[in-house]
Design an enzyme around this catalytic site. Structure first.
Site, short mmCIF file in Angstrom:
data_model
loop_
_atom_site.label_atom_id
_atom_site.label_comp_id
_atom_site.label_asym_id
_atom_site.label_seq_id
_atom_site.Cartn_x
_atom_site.Cartn_y
_atom_site.Cartn_z
N GLU A 1 3.17 -6.40 -11.58
CA GLU A 1 4.61 -6.57 -11.85
C GLU A 1 4.81 -7.67 -12.88
OE1 GLU A 1 6.23 -7.13 -7.88
OE2 GLU A 1 5.60 -5.11 -7.31
N ASP B 1 -5.67 6.09 1.55
CA ASP B 1 -5.70 4.67 1.20
C ASP B 1 -7.14 4.15 1.29
OD1 ASP B 1 -3.90 2.01 1.07
OD2 ASP B 1 -5.61 1.64 2.41
N SER C 1 1.80 -7.75 -7.25
CA SER C 1 2.51 -8.86 -7.89
C SER C 1 1.95 -9.13 -9.28
CB SER C 1 2.41 -10.13 -7.03
OG SER C 1 3.10 -9.93 -5.82
N HIS D 1 0.84 -1.20 0.00
CA HIS D 1 0.00 0.00 0.00
C HIS D 1 0.87 1.25 0.00
CE1 HIS D 1 -4.09 -1.71 0.97
NE2 HIS D 1 -3.31 -2.76 1.01
N1 UDP Z 1 7.80 -8.65 -2.59
C1 UDP Z 1 9.14 -8.79 -2.80
N2 UDP Z 1 9.75 -9.91 -2.33
C2 UDP Z 1 9.10 -10.90 -1.67
C3 UDP Z 1 7.72 -10.74 -1.47
C4 UDP Z 1 7.09 -9.61 -1.95
O1 UDP Z 1 9.78 -7.94 -3.41
O2 UDP Z 1 9.73 -11.88 -1.30
C5 UDP Z 1 7.13 -7.41 -3.09
C6 UDP Z 1 6.41 -7.65 -4.40
O3 UDP Z 1 7.29 -7.44 -5.48
C7 UDP Z 1 5.30 -6.61 -4.32
C8 UDP Z 1 4.99 -6.53 -2.85
O4 UDP Z 1 6.13 -7.00 -2.15
O5 UDP Z 1 5.75 -5.37 -4.78
C9 UDP Z 1 3.80 -7.38 -2.44
O6 UDP Z 1 2.64 -6.70 -2.81
P1 UDP Z 1 1.35 -7.50 -3.27
O7 UDP Z 1 0.28 -6.49 -3.50
O8 UDP Z 1 1.65 -8.39 -4.41
O9 UDP Z 1 1.00 -8.48 -2.07
P2 UDP Z 1 0.83 -8.24 -0.49
O10 UDP Z 1 2.15 -8.37 0.10
O11 UDP Z 1 0.21 -6.88 -0.31
O12 UDP Z 1 -0.06 -9.36 -0.10
#
Ligand code: UDP
Length: 476
Positions: free
Chosen positions: A368, A116, A365, A16
């Site tokens: 990305e 948010d 994710s 977020h």
């Molecule tokens: N992320 C990362 N490495 C990890 C796990 C997550 O860089 O091992 C990053 C991922 O690239 C993304 C964010 O953390 O930018 C996770 O956001 P997302 O909305 O996908 O999931 P959330 O963590 O909010 O459930």
């Protein structure tokens, strides 16, 4: 007159906070000096979150951009809570007086207040202070459409969603199976559900909603929202789809060990498995994954986290000896890497060796993965991820479906993971070919959207004009 400022109120979770900061920076760049940015920082409720937030803010402060960080006084966490979305919403609500005081104390005009999606209670503050307010929606338009539709669904569906007959109508989406609804709405007795309905109602009272999506990714959903089809004909606030908003940084001088491992792998040969900031596995589940991967015969990079330590919420670094089957690492050492803590997901997805992604379907994710044209296998775990998984397979078509047993804590059997990974990675699978083709197309769509003249670029321009016009009104 001092430069008008846009005040951001993000929540602390990385998915977020970083997304909202990046959106703010894009607006700042677009304003070409006409606006400044002020970020109100709530002291995160747990120590690990606080450390993470502090790290992000330090990096931003060092960047030299016109961003001021204002730290709000800490509040006591509510303790009588049943769910995480309830906790976030109530914790934020406790900041209302601090936010009001902080806005009132600003010495420059406030052009807009952007909050948010879990901060809709702050609408009372912005109304009292007559400040124009927007929501920054870190998930996709499909989730926003469901939120808008929820107050009506609350009246139409009198049983729990998993007991209802038929499908859920979310205008703009194909009929949604109740089993694909977000976790927080699956138990109506839980306050999480009540808060979702509350936010769904309150979004209607904002001046605009900024969504981290591109118009082309969710066109029919955005059309349904704009036509009032999610809100019983009542016009919903203007939507600004300005994404994909991704915080991409230049490649590290010293590549991460996992990235160096990828350097030695053939193009598009590796399947990445990574489950966001909150995903973790028990030994029973990790064994299924290990067997499935081994039997698939494909190369893999598996970011594996273990259950949270006592008294914490975040996954722990994996103890591979406890979680993995005996001999697995030795048997697969030529083909796979298991990484037991966070890994640089964006750098990994950007690597030519990665050909597929088994993802928990966090919205960041997904974006990305699309940005780098990597097809997916969805394995939703929490929050709105089940709806994202449905959208990805049934609406966007950039993924190969996998059976996830929601009734067994989202358990996936080894044979099912093996099948899905093979379908995603094998050259001769129709499902995989379709997902790969769509992911490649959507990569182009995402990049075009944010380029000059693209749909997201234009939406950001409209947002800026809207904010500037208001800021120039004499009463601001
Ligand atoms: N992320 C990362 N490495 C990890 C796990 C997550 O860089 O091992 C990053 C991922 O690239 C993304 C964010 O953390 O930018 C996770 O956001 P997302 O909305 O996908 O999931 P959330 O963590 O909010 O459930």
């Amino acid at each position: 007159m001092a430069t008008p400022t846009v005040v951001l109120l993000p929540v602390w979770g990385a998915g977020h906070l970083m997304s909202m900061l990046d959106a703010g920076k894009r607006l700042l760049a677009r304003s070409d000096g006409a606006l400044s940015l002020t970020v109100f920082v709530m002291q995160a409720p747990t120590e690990d979150n606080r450390t993470e937030v502090t790290g992000h803010i330090r990096r931003e402060e060092a960047s030299g951009l016109a961003i001021r960080f204002h730290h709000l006084p800490a509040v006591e966490s509510p303790t009588d809570v049943e769910g995480i979305e309830e906790f976030i919403s109530r914790f934020v609500q406790l900041h209302a007086d601090h936010v009001k005081a902080a806005i009132s104390a600003l010495t420059c005009p406030v052009a807009a207040f952007v909050v948010d999606l879990f901060c809709t209670t702050m609408l009372d503050v912005s109304r009292e202070l007559a400040v124009r307010s927007y929501v920054y929606f870190t998930a996709g338009a499909a989730t926003y459409a469901l939120f808008l539709r929820l107050p009506a669904l609350h009246e139409e569906v009198n049983v729990e969603f998993d007991e209802m007959e038929g499908m859920v109508d979310v205008p703009g989406l194909p009929p949604v199976p109740p089993s694909s609804l977000p976790l927080p709405v699956m138990d109506k007795k839980n306050p999480n559900y009540t808060w979702f309905v509350y936010h769904g109602r309150r979004f209607m009272d904002f001046d605009g909603v900024i969504i981290n999506t591109a118009a082309e990714l969710e066109d029919s959903v955005l059309a349904a929202i704009a036509d009032g089809r999610c809100t019983r004909g009542i016009p919903a606030p203007t939507v600004y789809p300005i994404g994909p908003v991704l915080s991409l940084s230049p490649p590290a001088e010293q590549p991460h060990e996992s990235v160096r491992w990828l350097d030695a792998q053939p193009p598009a040969s590796v399947v990445l498995l990574c489950f966001g900031s909150g995903g973790f596995f028990t030994a029973a589940q990790a064994h299924e994954v290990a067997h499935g991967l081994e039997r698939s015969g494909h190369r893999f990079l598996w970011v594996l986290r273990g259950p949270p330590a006592a008294g914490t919420r975040q996954p722990s670094d994996a103890n591979l000896g406890e979680l993995l089957p005996e001999g697995f690492l030795e048997r697969t050492k030529e083909k796979g890497l298991v990484w037991p803590t966070k890994a640089p997901q964006k750098e990994i997805l950007a690597h030519a060796a990665v050909g597929g992604f088994v993802t928990h379907c966090g919205w960041n994710s997904i974006l990305e993965s699309l940005w780098f044209g990597v097809p997916m296998v969805p394995w939703p775990l929490y929050a709105e991820q089940h709806l994202n998984a449905f959208t990805l397979v049934a609406y966007m078509g950039a993924a190969v479906a996998m059976k996830v047993d929601r009734k067994r804590n989202n358990f996936v059997e080894a044979s099912e993971l093996e099948r899905a990974v093979k379908a995603l990675m094998d050259g001769d699978s129709d499902d995989g070919r379709k997902a790969r083709g769509t992911a490649t197309e959507l990569k182009a769509v995402c990049r075009k959207a944010v380029e000059k003249g693209g749909s997201s670029y234009s939406a950001l321009g409209r947002l800026f004009e809207d904010i500037r016009n208001q800021a120039e009104r004499p009463n601001m």
